[in-house]
Write a protein that holds these residues in place. Structure first.
Motif, PDB file in Angstrom:
ATOM      1  N   GLY A   1     -12.293   3.086  -4.695  1.00 31.49           N
ATOM      2  CA  GLY A   1     -13.358   3.085  -5.686  1.00 31.49           C
ATOM      3  C   GLY A   1     -12.961   2.497  -7.008  1.00 31.49           C
ATOM      4  O   GLY A   1     -13.017   1.288  -7.223  1.00 31.49           O
ATOM      5  N   ARG A   2     -12.516   3.362  -7.917  1.00 31.94           N
ATOM      6  CA  ARG A   2     -12.316   2.958  -9.307  1.00 31.94           C
ATOM      7  C   ARG A   2     -11.300   1.846  -9.476  1.00 31.94           C
ATOM      8  O   ARG A   2     -11.445   0.983 -10.347  1.00 31.94           O
ATOM      9  N   THR A   3     -10.265   1.833  -8.644  1.00 36.15           N
ATOM     10  CA  THR A   3      -9.232   0.803  -8.763  1.00 36.15           C
ATOM     11  C   THR A   3      -9.822  -0.595  -8.631  1.00 36.15           C
ATOM     12  O   THR A   3      -9.366  -1.538  -9.304  1.00 36.15           O
ATOM     13  N   LEU A   4     -10.838  -0.747  -7.793  1.00 34.26           N
ATOM     14  CA  LEU A   4     -11.443  -2.054  -7.565  1.00 34.26           C
ATOM     15  C   LEU A   4     -12.697  -2.269  -8.406  1.00 34.26           C
ATOM     16  O   LEU A   4     -12.970  -3.394  -8.843  1.00 34.26           O
ATOM     17  N   LEU A   5     -13.473  -1.219  -8.628  1.00 35.31           N
ATOM     18  CA  LEU A   5     -14.699  -1.370  -9.403  1.00 35.31           C
ATOM     19  C   LEU A   5     -14.428  -1.524 -10.893  1.00 35.31           C
ATOM     20  O   LEU A   5     -15.236  -2.131 -11.612  1.00 35.31           O
TER      21      LEU A   5
ATOM     22  N   PRO B   1      -1.322  -3.703 -10.450  1.00 32.71           N
ATOM     23  CA  PRO B   1      -2.124  -4.079  -9.275  1.00 32.71           C
ATOM     24  C   PRO B   1      -1.284  -4.619  -8.126  1.00 32.71           C
ATOM     25  O   PRO B   1      -1.548  -4.311  -6.956  1.00 32.71           O
ATOM     26  N   GLU B   2      -0.249  -5.404  -8.442  1.00 29.69           N
ATOM     27  CA  GLU B   2       0.582  -5.984  -7.385  1.00 29.69           C
ATOM     28  C   GLU B   2       1.275  -4.892  -6.582  1.00 29.69           C
ATOM     29  O   GLU B   2       1.389  -4.981  -5.349  1.00 29.69           O
ATOM     30  N   GLU B   3       1.747  -3.842  -7.263  1.00 28.73           N
ATOM     31  CA  GLU B   3       2.395  -2.739  -6.570  1.00 28.73           C
ATOM     32  C   GLU B   3       1.400  -1.981  -5.694  1.00 28.73           C
ATOM     33  O   GLU B   3       1.715  -1.597  -4.552  1.00 28.73           O
ATOM     34  N   THR B   4       0.201  -1.761  -6.229  1.00 29.83           N
ATOM     35  CA  THR B   4      -0.822  -1.050  -5.470  1.00 29.83           C
ATOM     36  C   THR B   4      -1.198  -1.815  -4.205  1.00 29.83           C
ATOM     37  O   THR B   4      -1.234  -1.257  -3.101  1.00 29.83           O
ATOM     38  N   PHE B   5      -1.466  -3.112  -4.352  1.00 32.14           N
ATOM     39  CA  PHE B   5      -1.845  -3.917  -3.188  1.00 32.14           C
ATOM     40  C   PHE B   5      -0.720  -3.971  -2.160  1.00 32.14           C
ATOM     41  O   PHE B   5      -0.969  -3.930  -0.945  1.00 32.14           O
ATOM     42  N   ALA B   6       0.520  -4.038  -2.625  1.00 33.23           N
ATOM     43  CA  ALA B   6       1.655  -4.093  -1.700  1.00 33.23           C
ATOM     44  C   ALA B   6       1.781  -2.792  -0.913  1.00 33.23           C
ATOM     45  O   ALA B   6       2.071  -2.804   0.298  1.00 33.23           O
ATOM     46  N   SER B   7       1.543  -1.662  -1.566  1.00 39.14           N
ATOM     47  CA  SER B   7       1.635  -0.378  -0.860  1.00 39.14           C
ATOM     48  C   SER B   7       0.516  -0.250   0.166  1.00 39.14           C
ATOM     49  O   SER B   7       0.722   0.260   1.268  1.00 39.14           O
ATOM     50  N   TRP B   8      -0.676  -0.735  -0.176  1.00 39.70           N
ATOM     51  CA  TRP B   8      -1.775  -0.712   0.789  1.00 39.70           C
ATOM     52  C   TRP B   8      -1.458  -1.603   1.986  1.00 39.70           C
ATOM     53  O   TRP B   8      -1.697  -1.224   3.131  1.00 39.70           O
ATOM     54  N   GLU B   9      -0.931  -2.785   1.716  1.00 36.09           N
ATOM     55  CA  GLU B   9      -0.647  -3.731   2.792  1.00 36.09           C
ATOM     56  C   GLU B   9       0.344  -3.145   3.790  1.00 36.09           C
ATOM     57  O   GLU B   9       0.172  -3.272   5.009  1.00 36.09           O
ATOM     58  N   ALA B  10       1.389  -2.490   3.267  1.00 35.61           N
ATOM     59  CA  ALA B  10       2.389  -1.901   4.162  1.00 35.61           C
ATOM     60  C   ALA B  10       1.782  -0.785   5.001  1.00 35.61           C
ATOM     61  O   ALA B  10       2.028  -0.693   6.218  1.00 35.61           O
TER      62      ALA B  10
ATOM     63  N   LEU C   1      -7.284   4.614   4.457  1.00 38.04           N
ATOM     64  CA  LEU C   1      -6.427   4.902   3.312  1.00 38.04           C
ATOM     65  C   LEU C   1      -7.252   5.123   2.052  1.00 38.04           C
ATOM     66  O   LEU C   1      -8.227   4.410   1.808  1.00 38.04           O
ATOM     67  N   LEU C   2      -6.849   6.103   1.281  1.00 39.91           N
ATOM     68  CA  LEU C   2      -7.486   6.431   0.019  1.00 39.91           C
ATOM     69  C   LEU C   2      -6.847   5.598  -1.092  1.00 39.91           C
ATOM     70  O   LEU C   2      -5.620   5.550  -1.213  1.00 39.91           O
ATOM     71  N   GLY C   3      -7.685   4.949  -1.895  1.00 39.52           N
ATOM     72  CA  GLY C   3      -7.164   4.133  -2.992  1.00 39.52           C
ATOM     73  C   GLY C   3      -6.784   4.988  -4.191  1.00 39.52           C
ATOM     74  O   GLY C   3      -5.628   5.141  -4.545  1.00 39.52           O
ATOM     75  N   GLY C   4      -7.775   5.594  -4.839  1.00 34.25           N
ATOM     76  CA  GLY C   4      -7.511   6.443  -5.999  1.00 34.25           C
ATOM     77  C   GLY C   4      -7.339   5.641  -7.271  1.00 34.25           C
ATOM     78  O   GLY C   4      -7.213   4.421  -7.267  1.00 34.25           O
ATOM     79  N   ASP C   5      -7.349   6.360  -8.393  1.00 31.32           N
ATOM     80  CA  ASP C   5      -7.156   5.763  -9.717  1.00 31.32           C
ATOM     81  C   ASP C   5      -5.674   5.828 -10.036  1.00 31.32           C
ATOM     82  O   ASP C   5      -5.084   6.903 -10.071  1.00 31.32           O
ATOM     83  N   THR C   6      -5.032   4.685 -10.236  1.00 33.77           N
ATOM     84  CA  THR C   6      -3.591   4.656 -10.403  1.00 33.77           C
ATOM     85  C   THR C   6      -3.187   3.889 -11.648  1.00 33.77           C
ATOM     86  O   THR C   6      -3.893   2.973 -12.088  1.00 33.77           O
ATOM     87  N   ASP C   7      -2.033   4.264 -12.219  1.00 33.95           N
ATOM     88  CA  ASP C   7      -1.479   3.547 -13.360  1.00 33.95           C
ATOM     89  C   ASP C   7      -0.535   2.430 -12.925  1.00 33.95           C
ATOM     90  O   ASP C   7      -0.016   1.690 -13.756  1.00 33.95           O
ATOM     91  N   ALA C   8      -0.291   2.302 -11.635  1.00 33.94           N
ATOM     92  CA  ALA C   8       0.627   1.286 -11.133  1.00 33.94           C
ATOM     93  C   ALA C   8       0.051  -0.111 -11.362  1.00 33.94           C
ATOM     94  O   ALA C   8      -1.165  -0.299 -11.463  1.00 33.94           O
TER      95      ALA C   8
ATOM     96  N   LYS D   1      -9.065  10.514   5.867  1.00 33.63           N
ATOM     97  CA  LYS D   1      -9.001   9.651   4.670  1.00 33.63           C
ATOM     98  C   LYS D   1      -7.809  10.149   3.858  1.00 33.63           C
ATOM     99  O   LYS D   1      -7.860  11.217   3.251  1.00 33.63           O
ATOM    100  N   LEU D   2      -6.715   9.367   3.866  1.00 31.76           N
ATOM    101  CA  LEU D   2      -5.440   9.874   3.373  1.00 31.76           C
ATOM    102  C   LEU D   2      -4.868   9.018   2.245  1.00 31.76           C
ATOM    103  O   LEU D   2      -5.029   7.792   2.237  1.00 31.76           O
ATOM    104  N   PRO D   3      -4.160   9.667   1.309  1.00 33.66           N
ATOM    105  CA  PRO D   3      -3.488   8.911   0.255  1.00 33.66           C
ATOM    106  C   PRO D   3      -2.274   8.180   0.812  1.00 33.66           C
ATOM    107  O   PRO D   3      -1.695   8.588   1.828  1.00 33.66           O
ATOM    108  N   VAL D   4      -1.891   7.103   0.150  1.00 31.08           N
ATOM    109  CA  VAL D   4      -0.680   6.370   0.524  1.00 31.08           C
ATOM    110  C   VAL D   4       0.489   7.013  -0.211  1.00 31.08           C
ATOM    111  O   VAL D   4       0.533   7.035  -1.451  1.00 31.08           O
ATOM    112  N   VAL D   5       1.437   7.559   0.555  1.00 23.99           N
ATOM    113  CA  VAL D   5       2.575   8.265  -0.008  1.00 23.99           C
ATOM    114  C   VAL D   5       3.855   7.690   0.596  1.00 23.99           C
ATOM    115  O   VAL D   5       3.808   6.919   1.560  1.00 23.99           O
TER     116      VAL D   5
END
Length: 306
Positions: A281-285, A259-268, A250-257, A230-234
């Motif tokens: 977790g928190r990013t979506l909940l 949402p569009e940037e976060t989803f784009a990084s996950w998609e890639a 992939l690990l989501g995590g709590d981010t200040d980015a 279970k790894l962070p997106v770097v």
């Protein structure tokens, strides 16, 4: 955003009477927990597309109640359960990650049928504590997960080369991986290279550090047959994935980015070989716009396709 506003224009997923029954069963009929867990309908870990989308809710047991600027966003258990029930009701959500209290609450509420339950073994090193690097496991163990019909395990592996407590963490993790393999229980390892910085622990999210953490975690235990990562997106995530053959979420995590940037990084990152889904977790909940359903649906579409 109140619980009543979570689902645009509709009633909450869990009504007050269900919470009343939950409290009554916990108070007067504790044996119901084992009965419900034994009776719940289960499913294979992965289905036809081989992908997994898991919603994470093991933060409260670490004393990590904050989201964004709100230090106690996750403090209201009833609000959290409503958010989890909403997420689990959405198409494409495969299951939930939590400590026993969360898993058992959801089971008693009937929210875990045909869902994956990932048991968090938790960590003893609480944020800000003098014993923060003493990451002994304080929640589920492998025997308990097998007994309760939990579908997979998860643990955190913080490696601090300047703290002798890391040796105990690595030994305990290796023992857990060995026990999980013997029980044929998939186990998710979430590794980080960590360090002390002005009295607090900071995880190193450089590409090189994540690769190093992958190498260390992959070799823990007498068998890696049931080990997942279970790894962070770097940055340069393709280099990270070239460091392992183990299935990875992939690990989501709590981010200040945004949402569009976060989803784009996950998609890639989800397009890389060896990546099989998300644990968020928190990013979506607790999304910034308050629309839990929309945030979950977007992530589910990234994992499973539209």
């Amino acid at each position: 955003m109140s619980t009543a506003d979570l689902i645009a224009g509709s009633a909450p997923i869990i009504d007050p009477a269900a919470f009343e029954r939950l409290r009554a069963r916990r108070h007067a009929s504790p044996d119901d927990v084992a009965t419900v867990l034994a009776a719940r309908s289960r499913r294979p870990l992965v289905r036809d597309d081989g992908r997994l989308f898991i919603v994470a809710a093991d933060h409260p047991a670490r004393g990590a109640l904050g989201v964004g600027d709100d230090p106690i966003a996750m403090a209201d258990r009833y609000d959290l359960l409503q958010r989890l029930a909403l997420a689990l009701s959405r198409p494409g959500v495969d299951g939930v990650l939590g400590t026993p209290d969360i898993i058992e609450d959801l089971a008693l509420l009937g929210a875990l049928d045909d869902k994956i339950a990932v048991g968090s073994m938790n960590r003893g090193g609480l944020r800000g504590a003098v014993f923060e690097m003493d990451d002994r496991y304080t929640a589920y163990d492998v025997d308990a997960m097998v007994h309760d019909g939990v579908d997979a395990a998860k643990l955190l592996v913080r490696v601090n080369l300047e703290d002798a407590g890391t040796a105990r963490t690595l030994e305990a993790t290796a023992n857990a991986v060995t026990a999980a393999a013997r029980a044929r229980l998939p186990i998710l390892l979430e590794p980080f290279m960590s360090r002390w910085d002005d009295g607090r622990i900071v995880n190193d999210l450089t590409t090189a550090a994540v690769i190093q953490s992958v190498a260390i975690a992959s070799g823990l235990g007498a068998s890696s047959a049931y080990t997942w990562l279970k790894l962070p997106v770097v940055p340069e995530m393709e280099r990270v994935m070239a460091a392992t053959t183990l299935p990875t979420l992939l690990l989501g995590g709590d981010t200040d980015a945004a949402p569009e940037e976060t989803f784009a990084s996950w998609e890639a990152a989800l397009a890389l070989p060896g990546v099989h889904g998300l644990v968020v977790g928190r990013t979506l909940l607790y999304p910034k716009d308050g629309d839990v359903g929309r945030a979950v649906d977007i992530a589910a579409a990234l994992v499973h396709g539209r």
